[in-house]
Design a protein around this motif. Structure first.
Motif, PDB file in Angstrom:
ATOM      1  N   GLU A  57       0.877  -1.184   0.000  1.00 40.91           N
ATOM      2  CA  GLU A  57       0.000   0.000   0.000  1.00 40.91           C
ATOM      3  C   GLU A  57       0.902   1.218   0.000  1.00 40.91           C
ATOM      4  OE1 GLU A  57      -2.573   0.153   3.409  1.00 40.91           O
ATOM      5  OE2 GLU A  57      -4.220  -0.768   2.340  1.00 40.91           O
ATOM      6  N   ASN A  58       0.369   2.351  -0.441  1.00 42.08           N
ATOM      7  CA  ASN A  58       1.164   3.582  -0.516  1.00 42.08           C
ATOM      8  C   ASN A  58       1.639   4.029   0.858  1.00 42.08           C
ATOM      9  OD1 ASN A  58       0.599   3.559  -3.199  1.00 42.08           O
ATOM     10  ND2 ASN A  58      -0.967   5.155  -3.107  1.00 42.08           N
ATOM     11  N   SER A  59       2.767   4.708   0.873  1.00 39.27           N
ATOM     12  CA  SER A  59       3.309   5.235   2.125  1.00 39.27           C
ATOM     13  C   SER A  59       4.346   6.296   1.809  1.00 39.27           C
ATOM     14  CB  SER A  59       3.976   4.112   2.924  1.00 39.27           C
ATOM     15  OG  SER A  59       4.676   4.638   4.039  1.00 39.27           O
ATOM     16  N   THR A  60       4.364   7.350   2.598  1.00 34.90           N
ATOM     17  CA  THR A  60       5.482   8.299   2.580  1.00 34.90           C
ATOM     18  C   THR A  60       6.252   8.183   3.882  1.00 34.90           C
ATOM     19  OG1 THR A  60       4.349   9.845   1.121  1.00 34.90           O
ATOM     20  CG2 THR A  60       6.120  10.747   2.462  1.00 34.90           C
ATOM     21  N   ARG A  61       5.558   8.458   5.012  1.00 37.11           N
ATOM     22  CA  ARG A  61       6.235   8.514   6.314  1.00 37.11           C
ATOM     23  C   ARG A  61       6.816   7.179   6.748  1.00 37.11           C
ATOM     24  NH1 ARG A  61       3.131  12.313   5.586  1.00 37.11           N
ATOM     25  NH2 ARG A  61       1.883  10.658   4.685  1.00 37.11           N
ATOM     26  N   THR A  62       6.002   6.138   6.767  1.00 36.31           N
ATOM     27  CA  THR A  62       6.454   4.879   7.377  1.00 36.31           C
ATOM     28  C   THR A  62       7.612   4.282   6.581  1.00 36.31           C
ATOM     29  OG1 THR A  62       4.171   4.565   8.084  1.00 36.31           O
ATOM     30  CG2 THR A  62       5.645   2.676   8.311  1.00 36.31           C
ATOM     31  N   ARG A  63       7.451   4.213   5.264  1.00 41.37           N
ATOM     32  CA  ARG A  63       8.510   3.597   4.458  1.00 41.37           C
ATOM     33  C   ARG A  63       9.806   4.401   4.553  1.00 41.37           C
ATOM     34  NH1 ARG A  63      11.073   3.948   0.124  1.00 41.37           N
ATOM     35  NH2 ARG A  63       9.917   5.712  -0.736  1.00 41.37           N
ATOM     36  N   ILE A 110       6.536  -4.844   6.548  1.00 41.65           N
ATOM     37  CA  ILE A 110       5.451  -5.190   5.614  1.00 41.65           C
ATOM     38  C   ILE A 110       4.264  -4.274   5.823  1.00 41.65           C
ATOM     39  CG2 ILE A 110       3.918  -7.043   4.806  1.00 41.65           C
ATOM     40  CD1 ILE A 110       6.626  -8.206   4.743  1.00 41.65           C
ATOM     41  N   ARG A 111       3.792  -3.703   4.732  1.00 43.36           N
ATOM     42  CA  ARG A 111       2.482  -3.014   4.745  1.00 43.36           C
ATOM     43  C   ARG A 111       1.600  -3.689   3.713  1.00 43.36           C
ATOM     44  NH1 ARG A 111       1.216   3.369   4.689  1.00 43.36           N
ATOM     45  NH2 ARG A 111       1.858   3.045   6.834  1.00 43.36           N
ATOM     46  N   HIS A 112       0.375  -3.996   4.123  1.00 43.79           N
ATOM     47  CA  HIS A 112      -0.540  -4.697   3.210  1.00 43.79           C
ATOM     48  C   HIS A 112      -1.981  -4.357   3.556  1.00 43.79           C
ATOM     49  CE1 HIS A 112      -2.305  -8.006   0.877  1.00 43.79           C
ATOM     50  NE2 HIS A 112      -1.151  -8.038   0.235  1.00 43.79           N
ATOM     51  N   GLU A 140      -3.731  -2.927  12.525  1.00 45.86           N
ATOM     52  CA  GLU A 140      -2.839  -2.228  13.461  1.00 45.86           C
ATOM     53  C   GLU A 140      -1.713  -1.502  12.731  1.00 45.86           C
ATOM     54  OE1 GLU A 140      -1.776  -3.012  17.282  1.00 45.86           O
ATOM     55  OE2 GLU A 140      -2.884  -4.887  17.472  1.00 45.86           O
ATOM     56  N   HIS A 141      -1.144  -0.549  13.420  1.00 45.77           N
ATOM     57  CA  HIS A 141       0.030   0.183  12.936  1.00 45.77           C
ATOM     58  C   HIS A 141       0.881   0.445  14.186  1.00 45.77           C
ATOM     59  CE1 HIS A 141       2.628   2.603  10.625  1.00 45.77           C
ATOM     60  NE2 HIS A 141       1.780   3.439  10.050  1.00 45.77           N
ATOM     61  N   PRO A 142       1.530  -0.611  14.696  1.00 45.92           N
ATOM     62  CA  PRO A 142       2.123  -0.515  16.038  1.00 45.92           C
ATOM     63  C   PRO A 142       3.291   0.452  16.151  1.00 45.92           C
ATOM     64  CG  PRO A 142       2.696  -2.617  15.002  1.00 45.92           C
ATOM     65  CD  PRO A 142       1.661  -1.980  14.129  1.00 45.92           C
ATOM     66  N   THR A 143       4.103   0.616  15.093  1.00 50.76           N
ATOM     67  CA  THR A 143       5.235   1.554  15.234  1.00 50.76           C
ATOM     68  C   THR A 143       4.745   2.998  15.246  1.00 50.76           C
ATOM     69  OG1 THR A 143       5.759   1.645  12.849  1.00 50.76           O
ATOM     70  CG2 THR A 143       6.839  -0.087  14.143  1.00 50.76           C
ATOM     71  N   GLN A 144       3.632   3.264  14.537  1.00 48.89           N
ATOM     72  CA  GLN A 144       3.040   4.612  14.587  1.00 48.89           C
ATOM     73  C   GLN A 144       2.550   4.911  15.996  1.00 48.89           C
ATOM     74  OE1 GLN A 144       2.636   7.006  11.963  1.00 48.89           O
ATOM     75  NE2 GLN A 144       2.004   8.347  13.645  1.00 48.89           N
ATOM     76  N   ALA A 145       1.911   3.916  16.627  1.00 44.41           N
ATOM     77  CA  ALA A 145       1.407   4.132  17.993  1.00 44.41           C
ATOM     78  C   ALA A 145       2.562   4.432  18.950  1.00 44.41           C
ATOM     79  CB  ALA A 145       0.636   2.900  18.456  1.00 44.41           C
ATOM     80  N   HIS A 268      -1.333  14.425  14.424  1.00 48.12           N
ATOM     81  CA  HIS A 268      -1.918  13.789  13.233  1.00 48.12           C
ATOM     82  C   HIS A 268      -0.856  12.793  12.742  1.00 48.12           C
ATOM     83  CE1 HIS A 268      -3.842  13.037   9.448  1.00 48.12           C
ATOM     84  NE2 HIS A 268      -4.681  14.057   9.529  1.00 48.12           N
ATOM     85  N   PRO A 269      -1.244  11.549  12.476  1.00 46.39           N
ATOM     86  CA  PRO A 269      -0.229  10.585  12.010  1.00 46.39           C
ATOM     87  C   PRO A 269       0.205  10.825  10.566  1.00 46.39           C
ATOM     88  CG  PRO A 269      -2.401   9.568  12.067  1.00 46.39           C
ATOM     89  CD  PRO A 269      -2.559  10.936  12.657  1.00 46.39           C
ATOM     90  N   GLY A 270      -0.596  11.632   9.824  1.00 51.48           N
ATOM     91  CA  GLY A 270      -0.330  11.820   8.407  1.00 51.48           C
ATOM     92  C   GLY A 270      -0.801  10.590   7.628  1.00 51.48           C
ATOM     93  N   PRO A 271      -1.053  10.749   6.329  1.00 51.58           N
ATOM     94  CA  PRO A 271      -1.043  12.001   5.580  1.00 51.58           C
ATOM     95  C   PRO A 271      -2.233  12.886   5.953  1.00 51.58           C
ATOM     96  CG  PRO A 271      -1.797  10.192   4.182  1.00 51.58           C
ATOM     97  CD  PRO A 271      -1.401   9.575   5.475  1.00 51.58           C
ATOM     98  N   MET A 272      -1.976  14.213   5.973  1.00 46.62           N
ATOM     99  CA  MET A 272      -3.032  15.166   6.332  1.00 46.62           C
ATOM    100  C   MET A 272      -3.808  15.603   5.096  1.00 46.62           C
ATOM    101  SD  MET A 272      -1.498  17.999   8.929  1.00 46.62           S
ATOM    102  CE  MET A 272       0.153  18.190   8.296  1.00 46.62           C
TER     103      MET A 272
END
Ligand code: CP
Length: 314
Positions: A57-63, A110-112, A140-145, A268-272
């Motif tokens: 899936e698309n990502s800017t911040r996490t990847r 992994i993002r899916h 879940e998105h545990p590293t964001q949390a 805000h976790p983004g994307p805004m």
């Protein structure tokens, strides 16, 4: 870090992390943030180890955050391009991962879109390689949390007195799910999920979590207010919202935020989507810690990767 502190070879969820494990990771990350809040470069603790980012899936911040974290730790970072990979020829994700593992990759982010996919892959691999969940569907998105909690801790010292509002599309938000689990473990007594009924979760709420359809009463006296994006890509067409109407009712504006505490931080976790869930005056205002969240995320992700790769599981 002298002994293994995480319960598994993988980092998939915040649901089973203990208070001590969460604080251990935050404390490790803190080593790489100076008192002024600037990122300090670590020693290359994972020199020559190879990690792979597999983002379906698309990502800017996490990847990018994982990529930067890997570089800071001395790693070789492989950005697997899903669109030009052999998954397009029918190869399974598990086979792709196994081939990369055979070539020396020790850590996969992994993002899916499918809930539970990183956990399923982790089960197949056992402890032969580490999997980090970079966001699975609405799961879940545990590293964001963890990076959100690191950011909150810089400004609000006592989690057991915290009032936090999470505003927006909670139903489809993996960020909200991971945050609620971890904040509950840390003893946060008042978590308010705020949004229109159709975007609030059906999930059973613990006694510290309440639902609010009215924004003003939802953010009243809060120490932390987090806006979430409306995830239209996960909605049925007939539930898609009118963006202007949503902004009128739930968009965070300076005027509405007068109802939160005067020293509330805005996250805000983004994307805004400016002008939908948050106005620019708030996103760029003095109470906003939104860009700090991304900065601290690099330190938090370094801490998680070091923990996973420097402590072999029996
Ligand atoms: N916060 C977050 O997950 O952003 P990305 O989708 O850009 O990775």
């Amino acid at each position: 870090m002298s002994e293994k502190f995480l319960p598994a070879a993988h980092f998939l969820s915040t649901q089973h992390l203990t208070h001590a494990q969460i604080f251990h990771l935050l404390d490790q990350a803190q080593h790489w943030i100076n008192p002024a809040g600037q990122l300090l470069l670590p020693a290359p603790l994972l020199k020559n180890k190879i990690m792979a980012n597999l983002f379906f899936e698309n990502s800017t911040r996490t990847r990018c955050s994982f990529e930067i974290s890997g570089y800071h730790l001395g790693m070789q970072v492989l950005n697997f391009d899903v669109n030009t990979s052999s998954t397009q020829k029918g190869e399974s994700i598990l086979d792709s991962v196994r081939y990369l593992q055979a070539m020396g990759v020790e850590l996969f982010v992994i993002r899916h879109r499918e809930n539970g996919l990183p956990a399923w892959l982790a089960k197949q691999l056992g402890s032969s390689a580490a999997i980090i969940n970079g966001g699975d569907g609405t799961g879940e998105h545990p590293t964001q949390a963890l990076l959100d909690i690191f950011t909150i801790r810089r400004y609000k010292t006592d989690f057991t007195k915290l009032r936090m509002a999470i505003v927006g599309d909670i139903r489809h938000s993996r960020v909200a799910h991971s945050l609620c689990y971890a904040l509950t473990t840390l003893g946060v007594p008042d978590i308010r999920l705020v949004g229109p009924a159709e975007l609030l979760p059906d999930m059973a709420l613990t006694s510290n979590i309440t639902r609010h359809e009215d924004l003003i009463s939802g953010i009243e006296h809060c120490d932390v207010v987090m806006a979430l994006r409306i995830q239209t890509e996960r909605m049925q067409e007939n539930t898609a919202l009118n963006r202007e109407a949503y902004f009128q009712q739930y968009g965070l504006t300076a005027q509405k935020l007068r109802h939160a505490k005067t020293d509330a931080i805005i996250m805000h976790p983004g994307p805004m989507n400016r002008g939908v869930e948050i106005e620019s005056m708030v996103a760029d205002g003095a109470q906003s810690v939104i860009f700090e969240q991304a900065k601290f995320g690099v330190a938090v992700r370094m801490a998680i990767m070091v923990e996973l790769l420097t402590h072999a599981v029996d």
